[in-house]
Design an enzyme around this catalytic site. Structure first.
Site, mmCIF file in Angstrom:
data_model
loop_
_atom_site.group_PDB
_atom_site.id
_atom_site.type_symbol
_atom_site.label_atom_id
_atom_site.label_comp_id
_atom_site.label_asym_id
_atom_site.label_seq_id
_atom_site.Cartn_x
_atom_site.Cartn_y
_atom_site.Cartn_z
ATOM 1 N N HIS A 142 -10.660 -39.672 43.027
ATOM 2 C CA HIS A 142 -10.269 -38.267 43.106
ATOM 3 C C HIS A 142 -10.685 -37.664 44.450
ATOM 4 O O HIS A 142 -9.903 -36.967 45.097
ATOM 5 C CB HIS A 142 -10.907 -37.472 41.970
ATOM 6 C CG HIS A 142 -10.182 -37.576 40.668
ATOM 7 N ND1 HIS A 142 -10.070 -38.758 39.974
ATOM 8 C CD2 HIS A 142 -9.533 -36.629 39.922
ATOM 9 C CE1 HIS A 142 -9.383 -38.539 38.854
ATOM 10 N NE2 HIS A 142 -9.048 -37.272 38.799
ATOM 11 N N HIS B 267 -19.057 -39.478 37.953
ATOM 12 C CA HIS B 267 -19.345 -40.111 39.241
ATOM 13 C C HIS B 267 -20.756 -39.781 39.698
ATOM 14 O O HIS B 267 -21.265 -38.675 39.453
ATOM 15 C CB HIS B 267 -18.363 -39.635 40.326
ATOM 16 C CG HIS B 267 -17.069 -40.371 40.341
ATOM 17 N ND1 HIS B 267 -16.966 -41.712 40.642
ATOM 18 C CD2 HIS B 267 -15.800 -39.948 40.114
ATOM 19 C CE1 HIS B 267 -15.694 -42.081 40.588
ATOM 20 N NE2 HIS B 267 -14.971 -41.035 40.267
#
Length: 233
Positions: free
Chosen positions: A148, A197
């Site tokens: 992302h 993450h």
């Protein structure tokens, strides 16, 4: 020697010099962050920041009100593959309709190449997702670098650089580029907030994404100056 060096730097335009520095520092930062990704135990930097987005002693409860969780899910979708593909496809079709195939090709190569590069890096580094906190969204791919964060940097910075070429003054150019950077930063922060993450994943994605976007821009600029690629009017 000194005069030759001064003459050389005088020939380099500031945007080109800045782009070159972004590529260099991006590559350096990515290599440094790979050490954290390869470590057998999470770095203190990663764990401290990840836990800072959770209530003290409650790794399953993110900080902030409930609406913030929804907002972070909305923001993170701006870096999803489906949204980025839709935006990229729409811009490419528009550029083809106004007969600018060179710009359309640049965007396609930058974004598609960034996607391939991100997948290869993930597979090569093979870092699992963090398990220190609960995940607020479901993810099944590998962790480093953050796709992302990387693809947001590639897509929005490439589109922002392209749009800046057609804007009339420096103020609007700076605004568009800053907006591209802001969206990229928010997407990266949302990935850490959602717990999917490590912070180093996001930093690595930003480093790789900015470096790749600027490298594509430099190559396109070089080809255009050599008239190897041009837009038909």
């Amino acid at each position: 020697m000194k005069s030759a060096a001064v003459a050389f730097f005088n020939k380099i335009e500031f945007p080109v010099l800045l782009a070159g520095l972004v590529v260099a520092f991006g590559l350096w930062g990515f290599v440094e962050l790979m050490e954290a990704a390869h470590a057998t135990t999470p770095h203190a930097f990663d764990t401290e920041i990840l836990l800072a987005f959770r209530q003290a002693g409650q790794p399953d409860h993110p900080i902030g009100p409930l609406w913030l969780q929804g907002a972070m899910r909305d923001i993170t979708s701006l870096g999803s593959t489906s949204v980025l593909v839709l935006i990229t496809a729409a811009v490419i079709v528009y550029l083809l309709l106004i007969r600018r195939p060179g710009s359309a090709l640049l965007i396609f190569v930058a974004v598609a190449g960034g996607q391939v590069l991100s997948s290869l890096l993930k597979a090569g580094i093979d870092r699992p997702r963090p398990e220190l906190v609960s995940h607020l969204v479901d993810e099944t791919s590998l962790s480093f670098p953050s796709g992302h964060a990387m693809l947001s940097a590639v897509t929005y910075l490439t589109l922002g650089s392209l749009a800046a070429r057609f804007l009339p003054d420096r103020t609007t150019k700076i605004f568009v580029l800053c907006l591209a950077v802001l969206i990229t930063v928010l997407v990266g922060i949302s990935r850490v907030y959602l717990g999917v993450h490590w912070p180093s994943d996001v930093l690595g994605g930003w480093c790789a994404g900015f470096a790749w976007a600027m490298l594509c821009w430099l190559v396109a600029r070089f080809l255009q100056r050599r008239h190897a690629v041009s837009d038909s009017e």
